[in-house]
Design a protein around this motif. Sequence first.
Motif, PDB file in Angstrom:
ATOM      1  N   GLY A  27       0.786  -1.225   0.000  1.00  0.00           N
ATOM      2  CA  GLY A  27       0.000   0.000   0.000  1.00  0.00           C
ATOM      3  C   GLY A  27       0.814   1.268   0.000  1.00  0.00           C
ATOM      4  N   TRP A 107       0.589  10.824  -1.153  1.00  0.00           N
ATOM      5  CA  TRP A 107       0.368   9.605  -0.371  1.00  0.00           C
ATOM      6  C   TRP A 107       0.541   9.893   1.118  1.00  0.00           C
ATOM      7  CZ3 TRP A 107       3.872   6.808   2.659  1.00  0.00           C
ATOM      8  CH2 TRP A 107       3.446   5.536   3.070  1.00  0.00           C
ATOM      9  N   ARG A 111      -2.252   9.525   4.152  1.00  0.00           N
ATOM     10  CA  ARG A 111      -2.046   8.537   5.222  1.00  0.00           C
ATOM     11  C   ARG A 111      -1.911   9.168   6.595  1.00  0.00           C
ATOM     12  NH1 ARG A 111      -1.498   3.099   3.232  1.00  0.00           N
ATOM     13  NH2 ARG A 111      -1.459   2.735   5.455  1.00  0.00           N
TER      14      ARG A 111
END
Length: 190
Positions: A27, A107, A111
């Motif tokens: 991921g 990203w 996150r």
Amino acid sequence: MNIVCIAWGSLLWKPGPLKLASGWHPGGPLLPLEFARDSDDSEELALVLCPGAPLIPTYWAYVDAPDLDAARAMLAAREKIHPGHPEWIGSFPAVDGAAVQPEIAAWLRARGFDAVVWTALPPKIAGTEGRMPSPAEAVDFLAGLEGETREAARYYVRRTPAHIDTRYRRLIEARLGWRPLHEAAVTRMA
């Protein structure tokens, strides 16, 4: 501070002096990767970021470091990066004038981690930093290796997770028969 490292190659099975506080997780961000750097010790054709290459899934792990400088230093030691090239360790927030991979910044924000580090070595072939090898040069480089050096390069390509399916990898498989290992390539999965 929650600092993570992004990986796609040998960091997954031999993190060395990079101290991890977790196993590797799938991921990570999708990044443009290719087998395009002859290593300084000529033992492999390493995966590196290559603008324009197809986006490939990566992994991430928490780094056991008190701050971003410590995480960068550990990764630089693991990658044997000369202090004259601090830009070869990517980080977000960025330091030392290093370029930011937009995919990684997006990203990280999504996150909610505090910081991220990654290896930002450029392509290299025949001793020329920043030069992207042609597909034929990449395969010829590997085909020309012998003995233990060839075995180390073969292991690197085969141990890299199968889903890291690049154009050069397909050519390496076709010409040299170096297919991914059937065993799990990532040994420290969470």
